[in-house]
Design an enzyme around this catalytic site. Structure first.
Site, PDB file in Angstrom:
ATOM      1  N   ASP A 149      47.633  32.208  37.081  1.00 19.87           N
ATOM      2  CA  ASP A 149      46.868  31.840  35.888  1.00 19.87           C
ATOM      3  C   ASP A 149      46.557  30.343  35.868  1.00 19.87           C
ATOM      4  O   ASP A 149      47.328  29.515  36.366  1.00 19.87           O
ATOM      5  CB  ASP A 149      47.655  32.187  34.613  1.00 19.87           C
ATOM      6  CG  ASP A 149      47.679  33.673  34.336  1.00 19.87           C
ATOM      7  OD1 ASP A 149      46.916  34.415  34.981  1.00 19.87           O
ATOM      8  OD2 ASP A 149      48.469  34.101  33.478  1.00 19.87           O
ATOM      9  N   PHE A 150      45.435  30.004  35.246  1.00 18.19           N
ATOM     10  CA  PHE A 150      44.949  28.622  35.134  1.00 18.19           C
ATOM     11  C   PHE A 150      46.045  27.664  34.659  1.00 18.19           C
ATOM     12  O   PHE A 150      46.249  26.596  35.240  1.00 18.19           O
ATOM     13  CB  PHE A 150      43.766  28.600  34.161  1.00 18.19           C
ATOM     14  CG  PHE A 150      43.191  27.239  33.899  1.00 18.19           C
ATOM     15  CD1 PHE A 150      42.389  26.607  34.840  1.00 18.19           C
ATOM     16  CD2 PHE A 150      43.436  26.585  32.698  1.00 18.19           C
ATOM     17  CE1 PHE A 150      41.850  25.347  34.600  1.00 18.19           C
ATOM     18  CE2 PHE A 150      42.904  25.332  32.439  1.00 18.19           C
ATOM     19  CZ  PHE A 150      42.101  24.710  33.398  1.00 18.19           C
TER      20      PHE A 150
END
Length: 300
Positions: free
Chosen positions: A125-126
């Site tokens: 995830d970012f």
């Protein structure tokens, strides 16, 4: 356009050696530039082996790429790369909109060495940091894909969660279903239409000032699995606005979930073919910033 006039001390050097040393280019990048007529000596194209003469004028019409941030290489061999992705950076971008991703940085690193681009086999995830594995060729990428599907690559995470988890060692097993429009995952204790089983093993490593440092090992690989399961268990991650408390996160001045993929272990054997040499190997981060911040002195 850049131009160099060859001095006496540079005379006799090969054209390719001169430019690769001067510009830090990889050989493949140099050859592409030469082939597309972006390198000229005294106004004409020359072979890479051309020996420079004092007074020669070497011109480069190559448009330099924007400088790319360095990448933290944890492990590299002829088949794979393991890199440390910082929080706040996309693993990769399939839309072509993002101007900077971890994959861009890795490929810039490889291109400078004259190597082909890498093949990502999973994402993070970012706002999550940690270890990302990439293959150096399609065949190895297919093997790694299969090993991930068969759960023969174990990924362990560290996170900071609200409250004291009890018991201190256990297993979270729920049904998860994703609302793609909201990019949000919902948790239920019973199967519903479209749901998938999610299983996470956890162990509390330390507890201080109302916060638990928890190690989580994924037995399944669902979207936002750790974040939503921990929140469902009553222990949202610090910094996670989506599944936790934005107000609490702001009091702690944390704007990203404190979650890090800190350890990867290869548990496959001969079934991995040319990658079987990795069997039993563990790649682990020696330092996780949020552990130092909230749990200084705790070994990971």
């Amino acid at each position: 356009m850049e131009e160099w006039t060859i001095r006496a001390g540079e005379a006799g050097k090969r054209l390719d050696a001169f430019l690769m040393e001067r510009k830090g280019w990889g050989r493949s990048f140099f050859m592409k530039s030469l082939r597309t007529k972006k390198i000229k000596v005294n106004g004409k194209k020359e072979e890479p082996s051309y020996r420079l003469v004092e007074g020669d004028r070497v011109r480069s019409f190559v448009l330099e790429e924007k400088k790319t941030a360095p990448v933290d290489i944890l492990y590299e061999d002829d088949h794979i790369l393991a890199v440390n992705k910082p929080a706040g950076l996309l693993s990769l971008d399939v839309t072509g909109v993002a101007k900077d991703t971890l994959l861009d940085r890795v490929n810039h690193f490889l291109r400078a060495k004259g190597e082909p681009p890498a093949y990502p086999v999973h994402r993070i995830d970012f706002n999550t940091s940690g270890i990302l594995i990439l293959a150096k060729n399609p065949k190895d990428g297919e093997i790694l894909d299969r090993m991930i599907m068969e759960r023969k690559i174990r990924k362990s995470y560290l996170c900071v969660a609200a409250g004291r988890m009890t018991p201190e060692k256990g297993r979270l097993e729920n049904q998860l279903f994703k609302d793609a429009k909201k990019n949000r995952v919902y948790v239920t204790d019973h199967p519903v239409k479209g749901s998938k089983t999610a299983v996470t093993e956890y162990e509390v490593k330390s507890f201080r000032q109302g916060l638990s440092l928890v190690e989580c090992r994924l037995l399944t690989g669902r979207t936002h699995q750790i974040r939503c399961q921990m929140a469902h268990a009553g222990h949202p991650l610090l910094g996670d606005d989506k599944y936790g408390s934005k107000e609490w996160n702001r009091t702690k001045k944390e704007r990203r979930q404190l979650l890090c993929s800190y350890k990867t272990t290869f548990v496959f054997g001969e079934e991995a073919g040319p990658l079987s040499y990795l069997s039993g190997r563990t790649i682990k981060l020696s330092h996780v910033p949020f552990v130092e911040k909230y749990f200084k002195g705790v070994e990971i």
